[in-house]
Design an enzyme around this catalytic site. Sequence first.
Site, PDB file in Angstrom:
ATOM      1  N   PRO A   1       0.786  -1.248  -0.060  1.00 32.34           N
ATOM      2  CA  PRO A   1       0.109  -0.054   0.073  1.00 32.34           C
ATOM      3  C   PRO A   1       0.732   1.286  -0.078  1.00 32.34           C
ATOM      4  O   PRO A   1       1.974   1.235   0.581  1.00 32.34           O
ATOM      5  CB  PRO A   1      -0.903  -0.288   1.268  1.00 32.34           C
ATOM      6  N   CYS A   2       0.381   2.207  -0.703  1.00 33.87           N
ATOM      7  CA  CYS A   2       1.454   3.379  -1.257  1.00 33.87           C
ATOM      8  C   CYS A   2       0.870   4.680  -0.422  1.00 33.87           C
ATOM      9  O   CYS A   2       1.308   5.663  -0.641  1.00 33.87           O
ATOM     10  CB  CYS A   2       1.504   3.318  -2.699  1.00 33.87           C
ATOM     11  N   GLN A   3      -0.412   4.580   0.366  1.00 34.21           N
ATOM     12  CA  GLN A   3      -0.923   5.987   0.428  1.00 34.21           C
ATOM     13  C   GLN A   3       0.179   6.899   1.195  1.00 34.21           C
ATOM     14  O   GLN A   3      -0.150   8.246   1.266  1.00 34.21           O
ATOM     15  CB  GLN A   3      -2.125   5.674   1.622  1.00 34.21           C
TER      16      GLN A   3
ATOM     17  N   PHE B   1       3.206   7.379   0.871  1.00 33.00           N
ATOM     18  CA  PHE B   1       4.066   8.159  -0.321  1.00 33.00           C
ATOM     19  C   PHE B   1       2.965   8.977  -1.091  1.00 33.00           C
ATOM     20  O   PHE B   1       3.823   9.660  -1.669  1.00 33.00           O
ATOM     21  CB  PHE B   1       4.790   6.989  -0.732  1.00 33.00           C
TER      22      PHE B   1
END
EC number: 2.1.1.37
Length: 315
Positions: A73-75, A77
Amino acid sequence: MRVIDLFAGCGGLSMGFQKAGFEVVAAFDNWKEACDIYAANFDHPIFQTDLSNLEDLKILKKWEPDMVIGGPPCQDFSSAGKRDETLGRADLTISYARIISEVKPEWFLMENVERIRKSRVLQEAISLFRAGSYGLSSTVLDASYCGVPQTRKRFILIGHLHSEDGFLDEYLIRDKSDNPMTIFDYMGEKLDLNYYYRHPRSYARRGIFSVHEPSPTIRGVNRPLPKGYKKHEGDRCEPSDNIRPLTTLERSYIQTFPESFKWFGSKTCMEQMIGNAVPVNLGKYIAECVLQYVEAKKRGLPISEAIQQLELFSV
């Protein structure tokens, strides 16, 4: 090549690798609604699992993967998120690196938002990969140059045991198209519109787009044109009641999911899954780069001949 997909979501990366000819044997995610969607569209199993818990990796090892793929999960960044690595989700990038180091597949792929390149977490993950004897290739790919009608920049990191760094660099850029793909290039007359609204992150940005350009990045937010919306200088036409947002299904097509893909559940969940997904054709593009490299190494061929051999095989 046997593949398992971690943080699989609704399966964009899995489907891309399957389309390229890989055998995806299992997938893992911790979001029940995404797991349900995945299970309805693939023959292999998906397991609802907390991948931050590394106490027992036997369930991963038993599949004996040649390659592990995934996008933690990238939230934390993302430019759409708070950009705060201390929020906890960034830790899943380290979990991913530790899983790779323990399971030890011959190959791995980690994809994320472009902004992760500036993070300390990426450097920590790279240190773990290097300690595991992986050579690394990385780049940022804009999906619109890789068969996707959407401007979506993603950081791609591929590891191969006992290889030199940069082993795949040439392959990752060689087959990019010369021009970005537009929605019309991909969908033709299937859409009954020329212009549409995509809700901007701030009204300092435009919100009205043309199908004769790539879509902006598909996000989990999808709202109608607000009443009183004032035309931005970049808008492709005047605001009017005829300008609508893309539907949930139309957004899935722009993520290059096939029309046969089964979607169900709440609209909020579906929009979020679609916004989080790796575009299917971007996954296919990356998978084909790996296949070209494998073919070239196996036959001792230069890259151009390896690609020609793969094209003949696929006919």
